[in-house]
Write a protein that holds these residues in place. Structure first.
Motif, PDB file in Angstrom:
ATOM      1  N   LEU A 143      11.814 159.333 -50.881  1.00 21.42           N
ATOM      2  CA  LEU A 143      11.766 160.905 -50.640  1.00 21.42           C
ATOM      3  C   LEU A 143      10.346 161.280 -51.157  1.00 21.42           C
ATOM      4  CD1 LEU A 143      15.492 161.303 -51.775  1.00 21.42           C
ATOM      5  CD2 LEU A 143      14.371 161.227 -49.401  1.00 21.42           C
ATOM      6  N   PHE A 144      10.412 162.549 -51.309  1.00 19.13           N
ATOM      7  CA  PHE A 144       8.832 163.078 -51.763  1.00 19.13           C
ATOM      8  C   PHE A 144       7.707 162.519 -51.632  1.00 19.13           C
ATOM      9  CE2 PHE A 144      12.914 164.123 -56.055  1.00 19.13           C
ATOM     10  CZ  PHE A 144      13.167 164.879 -54.587  1.00 19.13           C
ATOM     11  N   PHE A 145       6.854 162.303 -50.344  1.00 18.48           N
ATOM     12  CA  PHE A 145       6.076 161.321 -50.167  1.00 18.48           C
ATOM     13  C   PHE A 145       5.333 162.931 -49.515  1.00 18.48           C
ATOM     14  CE2 PHE A 145       9.367 162.241 -46.019  1.00 18.48           C
ATOM     15  CZ  PHE A 145       8.738 162.800 -45.902  1.00 18.48           C
ATOM     16  N   SER A 146       4.060 161.576 -49.701  1.00 17.73           N
ATOM     17  CA  SER A 146       3.043 162.715 -49.345  1.00 17.73           C
ATOM     18  C   SER A 146       2.639 162.468 -47.668  1.00 17.73           C
ATOM     19  CB  SER A 146       1.377 161.239 -49.464  1.00 17.73           C
ATOM     20  OG  SER A 146       1.628 161.065 -50.885  1.00 17.73           O
ATOM     21  N   SER A 147       1.862 163.431 -47.084  1.00 21.43           N
ATOM     22  CA  SER A 147       1.578 163.581 -45.569  1.00 21.43           C
ATOM     23  C   SER A 147       0.330 163.208 -45.483  1.00 21.43           C
ATOM     24  CB  SER A 147       2.775 164.081 -45.137  1.00 21.43           C
ATOM     25  OG  SER A 147       2.230 165.462 -44.923  1.00 21.43           O
ATOM     26  N   HIS A 197       1.336 165.549 -40.133  1.00 17.69           N
ATOM     27  CA  HIS A 197       1.737 166.279 -40.022  1.00 17.69           C
ATOM     28  C   HIS A 197       3.138 167.133 -40.923  1.00 17.69           C
ATOM     29  CE1 HIS A 197       2.086 161.386 -39.214  1.00 17.69           C
ATOM     30  NE2 HIS A 197       2.636 161.893 -38.499  1.00 17.69           N
ATOM     31  N   PHE A 199       6.076 169.869 -41.357  1.00 20.97           N
ATOM     32  CA  PHE A 199       7.451 169.974 -42.580  1.00 20.97           C
ATOM     33  C   PHE A 199       7.588 172.065 -42.855  1.00 20.97           C
ATOM     34  CE2 PHE A 199       6.494 165.576 -42.914  1.00 20.97           C
ATOM     35  CZ  PHE A 199       7.253 165.452 -42.724  1.00 20.97           C
ATOM     36  N   PHE A 231       3.047 155.874 -49.990  1.00 25.86           N
ATOM     37  CA  PHE A 231       4.175 157.160 -49.640  1.00 25.86           C
ATOM     38  C   PHE A 231       3.434 157.645 -48.876  1.00 25.86           C
ATOM     39  CE2 PHE A 231       7.485 158.023 -51.697  1.00 25.86           C
ATOM     40  CZ  PHE A 231       8.132 157.064 -52.160  1.00 25.86           C
ATOM     41  N   TYR A 254       3.827 159.602 -45.814  1.00 32.41           N
ATOM     42  CA  TYR A 254       4.422 159.559 -44.085  1.00 32.41           C
ATOM     43  C   TYR A 254       3.038 159.197 -43.107  1.00 32.41           C
ATOM     44  CZ  TYR A 254       8.082 161.223 -40.805  1.00 32.41           C
ATOM     45  OH  TYR A 254       7.992 161.822 -39.988  1.00 32.41           O
ATOM     46  N   ALA A 302      13.542 155.158 -53.500  1.00 30.72           N
ATOM     47  CA  ALA A 302      11.861 155.788 -54.293  1.00 30.72           C
ATOM     48  C   ALA A 302      11.724 157.362 -53.907  1.00 30.72           C
ATOM     49  CB  ALA A 302      10.690 154.701 -53.926  1.00 30.72           C
ATOM     50  N   ILE A 337       8.401 160.064 -55.288  1.00 32.34           N
ATOM     51  CA  ILE A 337       7.295 160.625 -56.023  1.00 32.34           C
ATOM     52  C   ILE A 337       7.762 161.761 -56.598  1.00 32.34           C
ATOM     53  CG2 ILE A 337       5.221 161.008 -56.393  1.00 32.34           C
ATOM     54  CD1 ILE A 337       4.630 160.313 -53.328  1.00 32.34           C
TER      55      ILE A 337
END
Lengths: 400, 298
Positions: free
Chosen positions: A209-213, A217, A221, B51, B53, B62, B64
């Motif tokens: 979760l709470f990833f970079s994009s 993309h 979001f 990380f 997407y 997991a 961030i």
């Protein structure tokens, strides 16, 4: 069981509302004039009245980060802040909304340094209008309690999944005692569903979760985030109706209009000042003046359609707010102006109450008089009258 | 101690540089901690390489965290798990040196103060490597970074030798909190690191492991030399292996005879500019440090 009545401050009403929502985790950090909320919650947890994990944290930044951590496991959470603390959280506000974490937070509206001031205005939360949170502004202690419960229902709604900030005017509301009705636990159970978080972390179905994009993309979001807050408009109405059906108290959704249908002159308000303006409307109506007051309850999502609908008859509108975006105008005014850009109505911005300065009854009466005078002036002076007016500030003649 | 690690990979398919020390620390720790683990990573190399997407490379839960919030999010996960009755989960954070000793220090301190059952692992590559090698408060004395350049104009002055502050000692900082368990480790001694991670997972309170994790890109060494250079740092006394538990210090390896500091430093581009005088100063700092370490471990 019947609902009980209690004489409490706005802060205490918030604490009672939170208790009824039974959060799993509470993160506490003190700041005037919010502190009483987390103090009362600590007492409730200590006495066994409320079964929550109560965390004392080392900063507001950590308070919001901690409740995000708990929330992703499916815990219902609460934290509260004010002013400098809210600004210190600013980064995490964006983080929570972008991560679609359905948090509920109370904010005691307080001025922002410098100069230091513990007293109320709405510059703190309004400066964070673009952080992706739903922002609701309440008027009295009863609405404070009721909106805590509604806030959880809105934030956690599957079509919304967006954090909600419930704003109370510092001191004027947080520290004023009023009699409130406390819903029964049966009523709360009927109204507020259990928190089921579809995106929660799961040992057997691990999530990142709470990833970079990537740029490819990211905008998608952001589009979804925008849609979610737009969805909130109908969800807010629906939840308010449901709340009314259970408790007999409804607030009208995004706005609350008082005698606006036929009003020539309307003052648009935000928060606790509305009570005083409503009293003035009563008085002027009794003298035959066609005046009204339109309380904006939600700044996000912004009630543009509702504002257009309720001001159809108006000739001149004053926007009264405890906020200024330096070098332009008040933020509420900017938003209202955009909503009314195609309407044939004059608008004046009244900036008042900064740093806790009292807004007097006579000043409200005077505003209605100015709205009336404006309509009767020539076009040229009407344009000039659109400048921001600071209520209660002596302005040299050549600057007026 | 585990003599055999899990075959399962929980940190796999990331885009770390060849020879990345930090990724070794993360991969091995997750093999020790296993499936029931919740991971927090702040901004930094490990979140940047793993990380983005839709390429997400953690095989366990997991997230961030904001840069300053590793400690706070770990606490939130721990407390949330407790409130929801989730049993036997490991809550572990992997933050870099800047994320730990600079911007994340407040949240780490708060988490230790609460005594939450979390494992905080600082993978120390001695600078902000993700942003291209800037000094952190764990950058050692003399190291050249892009914000502490070494140059002729100011060389000889206070600011000519690269970083002029002595590396903060995070082990001392966390033990001053009366933490349940703290350890220093290194990917130059993997069995020791694994043992410490395993021990941390069994503690009831907060654990902190500070693992030296060289960065070939930032240090200017061959990507095949990551483990060797980490080992050499221990041998020459510029890194140490120690533990703290129940108020007691243990020096895991009391190095009787140090190898050459000069040789260790001169293998790395970041120290190439150092004069003999600088190297003598670094040797003196080392001796002072070891004197205090030995005293504590007595």
């Amino acid at each position: 069981m019947e609902p009980t009545k209690k004489f409490v401050s706005g802060d205490e009403a918030v604490a009672i509302g939170v208790k009824l929502a039974k959060p799993h985790v509470i993160a506490a950090y003190p700041i005037t004039p919010q502190t009483i909320v987390v103090e009362r919650l600590a007492e409730m947890v200590e006495s066994g009245e409320l079964e929550s994990e109560y965390m004392y944290v080392e900063s507001e930044h950590s308070a919001l980060a901690a409740v995000m951590g708990a929330s992703v496991l499916g815990a219902r959470t609460f934290t509260a802040t004010s002013s400098q603390g809210l600004l210190y959280m600013a980064e995490v506000l964006h983080y929570a909304s972008g991560g679609r974490v359905p948090l509920v937070m109370m904010n005691a509206n307080r001025s922002v340094a410098l100069p230091w001031s513990i007293f109320g205005d709405q510059r703190d939360s309004l400066s964070l209008l673009d952080s992706g949170w739903i922002q609701v502004y309440v008027e009295d202690a009863q609405e404070s309690l009721d909106m805590m419960l509604q806030a959880y229902a809105i934030a956690e709604h599957p079509d919304v999944l967006t954090p909600v900030m419930v704003n109370l005017d510092g001191f004027i509301l947080t520290h004023t005692y009023e009699c409130i009705e406390i819903p029964t636990s049966e009523q709360v159970e009927t109204f507020l569903p259990k928190f089921e978080f579809a995106n929660k972390m799961d040992i057997n179905e691990p999530k990142n979760l709470f990833f970079s994009s990537s740029p490819e993309h990211n905008i998608g979001f952001k589009y979804q985030q925008h849609k979610a807050i737009e969805n909130a408009k109908s969800v807010i109405e629906e939840i308010d109706k449901k709340y009314e059906a259970v408790t007999t108290r409804g607030y009208g959704g995004l706005v609350d209009a008082y005698k606006c249908d036929d009003a020539d002159y309307i003052i648009i308000t935000l928060g606790s000042i509305t009570g005083l303006v409503r009293d003035v409307v009563e008085e002027l109506r009794s003298e035959g003046q066609k005046v009204g007051v339109l309380k904006v309850r939600y700044m996000r999502p912004f009630p543009d359609e509702e504002i257009r609908a309720y001001t159809k008859a108006a000739k001149v509108i004053g926007v009264l707010e405890k906020d200024i975006s330096f070098g332009y105008q008040g933020t509420v005014f900017t938003n209202v102006s955009a909503a009314l850009r195609e309407c044939d109505v004059q608008l004046i911005n009244y900036v008042a109450g900064l740093g806790g300065k009292n807004i007097a009854r006579e000043e409200i009466v005077h505003i209605y008089k100015e709205l009336n005078d404006t309509e009767n002036k020539s076009k040229v002076s009407a344009v000039k009258s659109q400048a921001v007016r600071f209520v209660g500030v002596e302005v040299p003649k050549d600057e007026d | 101690m585990k003599t055999k690690l899990e075959q399962e990979e929980y940190f796999y398919g990331h885009k770390g540089c060849a020879g990345c020390g930090g990724s070794i620390a993360v991969r091995l720790a997750l093999k020790v901690l296993g499936k029931n683990t919740l991971v927090v990573l702040p901004a930094g190399c490990m979140s940047a390489v793993g990380f983005v997407y839709p390429q997400l490379c953690f095989g366990v839960n997991a997230l961030i965290s904001p840069f300053a919030s590793t400690g706070a999010m770990l606490s939130g996960l721990y407390v949330g798990a407790k409130a929801l009755g989730l049993k036997d989960v490991n809550v572990v954070g992997f933050a870099g040196d800047g994320g730990t000793a600079d911007i994340g220090l407040q949240a780490l301190s708060g988490a230790i103060d609460r005594g939450d059952k979390i494992i905080y692992i600082c993978y120390d590559n001695e600078a902000y490597m993700n942003t291209g090698v800037q000094k952190s408060s764990l950058t050692p004395y003399g190291a050249k970074t892009t914000t502490t350049p070494a140059g002729d104009r100011i060389h000889g002055g206070t600011y000519g030798r690269g970083s002029t502050s002595v590396k903060k000692d995070m082990f001392d900082i966390v033990t001053a909190h009366n933490i349940a368990y703290a350890a220093t480790a290194s990917i130059g001694n993997i069995p020791d690191y694994i043992r410490k991670v395993e021990k941390a997972s069994k503690m009831q309170g907060t654990s902190y492991i500070h693992v030296a994790a060289p960065c070939p890109t930032g240090w200017g060494v061959e990507s095949s030399d990551t483990v060797a250079i980490a080992k050499e740092a221990i041998d020459c006394g510029l890194w140490y292996l120690a533990e703290y538990e129940d108020g007691e210090y243990t020096l895991n390896r009391d190095v009787k005879e140090f190898t050459s500091v000069k040789e260790y430093l001169k293998k790395q581009n970041r120290f190439k500019h150092l004069t003999d005088e600088d190297i003598v100063a670094i040797g003196c700092q080392r001796d002072k440090k070891w004197k205090s370490l030995r005293k504590k471990a007595q």
